[in-house]
Design a protein around this motif. Structure first.
Motif, PDB file in Angstrom:
ATOM      1  N   ALA A  48       0.643  -1.306   0.017  1.00 39.54           N
ATOM      2  CA  ALA A  48       0.072  -0.022  -0.102  1.00 39.54           C
ATOM      3  C   ALA A  48       0.838   1.327  -0.041  1.00 39.54           C
ATOM      4  O   ALA A  48       0.615   2.230  -0.568  1.00 39.54           O
ATOM      5  N   MET A  49       1.933   0.981   0.631  1.00 32.34           N
ATOM      6  CA  MET A  49       2.725   2.316   0.755  1.00 32.34           C
ATOM      7  C   MET A  49       3.356   2.576  -0.497  1.00 32.34           C
ATOM      8  O   MET A  49       3.637   3.695  -0.973  1.00 32.34           O
ATOM      9  N   ARG A  75      -1.230  13.327   4.423  1.00 34.00           N
ATOM     10  CA  ARG A  75      -0.578  12.829   5.447  1.00 34.00           C
ATOM     11  C   ARG A  75       0.663  13.878   5.978  1.00 34.00           C
ATOM     12  O   ARG A  75       0.834  13.938   7.038  1.00 34.00           O
ATOM     13  N   ARG A 122       5.371   8.817   3.819  1.00 30.13           N
ATOM     14  CA  ARG A 122       4.973   7.477   2.915  1.00 30.13           C
ATOM     15  C   ARG A 122       4.918   6.322   3.750  1.00 30.13           C
ATOM     16  O   ARG A 122       4.392   5.409   3.350  1.00 30.13           O
ATOM     17  N   THR A 123       5.794   6.333   4.697  1.00 34.07           N
ATOM     18  CA  THR A 123       6.144   5.231   5.683  1.00 34.07           C
ATOM     19  C   THR A 123       5.400   5.100   6.625  1.00 34.07           C
ATOM     20  O   THR A 123       5.423   4.138   7.531  1.00 34.07           O
ATOM     21  N   LEU A 124       4.555   6.084   6.954  1.00 35.25           N
ATOM     22  CA  LEU A 124       3.625   6.089   8.060  1.00 35.25           C
ATOM     23  C   LEU A 124       2.277   5.301   7.982  1.00 35.25           C
ATOM     24  O   LEU A 124       1.590   5.296   6.954  1.00 35.25           O
ATOM     25  N   LEU A 125       1.962   4.426   9.022  1.00 37.11           N
ATOM     26  CA  LEU A 125       0.563   4.000   9.078  1.00 37.11           C
ATOM     27  C   LEU A 125      -0.427   4.944   9.665  1.00 37.11           C
ATOM     28  O   LEU A 125       0.029   6.007  10.328  1.00 37.11           O
ATOM     29  N   ASP A 126      -1.797   4.657   9.654  1.00 30.55           N
ATOM     30  CA  ASP A 126      -2.622   5.503  10.151  1.00 30.55           C
ATOM     31  C   ASP A 126      -2.689   5.648  11.735  1.00 30.55           C
ATOM     32  O   ASP A 126      -2.218   4.589  12.411  1.00 30.55           O
ATOM     33  N   GLU A 164      -0.093   7.085  13.307  1.00 30.76           N
ATOM     34  CA  GLU A 164       1.362   7.076  13.645  1.00 30.76           C
ATOM     35  C   GLU A 164       1.584   8.647  14.042  1.00 30.76           C
ATOM     36  O   GLU A 164       2.679   9.043  14.555  1.00 30.76           O
TER      37      GLU A 164
END
Length: 108
Positions: A2-3, A14, A91-95, A97
């Protein structure tokens, strides 16, 4: 995966969200910059993807020790230093975070 497939609009959203959360932390300056993410953490060095990073300056902890302090915290947070700024690649973050990052930065 997904990323890897994240679109520019989602990356922008984001970045704006994280920047707003970090701007609430006293004593730091925040900016959003264009950058690139390395696919596979650098395991595919010839391939990168456009991204946005949220860059911060200042804070109470010296920049040289800030990345280690964030990695050693709970949760462990990874950022990189470039041109006297601490960078978070959205781009590397999850919801969710973004809240954790802002809280960790405020504790420094």
């Amino acid at each position: 995966l997904a990323m890897l497939g994240m679109g520019a609009d989602e990356i922008e959203r984001r970045a704006l969200d994280l920047a707003a959360k970090l701007k609430a932390v006293p004593g730091i300056s925040v900016e959003i910059l264009d950058d690139s993410s390395e696919v596979g953490g650098g395991s595919v060095p010839a391939h990168s993807l456009p991204t946005k990073v949220v860059a911060i300056r200042a804070g109470k902890t010296p920049l040289a020790t800030t990345p280690a302090a964030l990695r050693m915290g709970e949760p462990s947070i990874f950022a990189r230093v470039q041109r006297d700024r601490l960078l978070f690649d959205v781009r590397t973050l999850l919801d969710g975070e973004g809240d954790e990052i802002a809280a960790a930065v405020a504790r420094l």
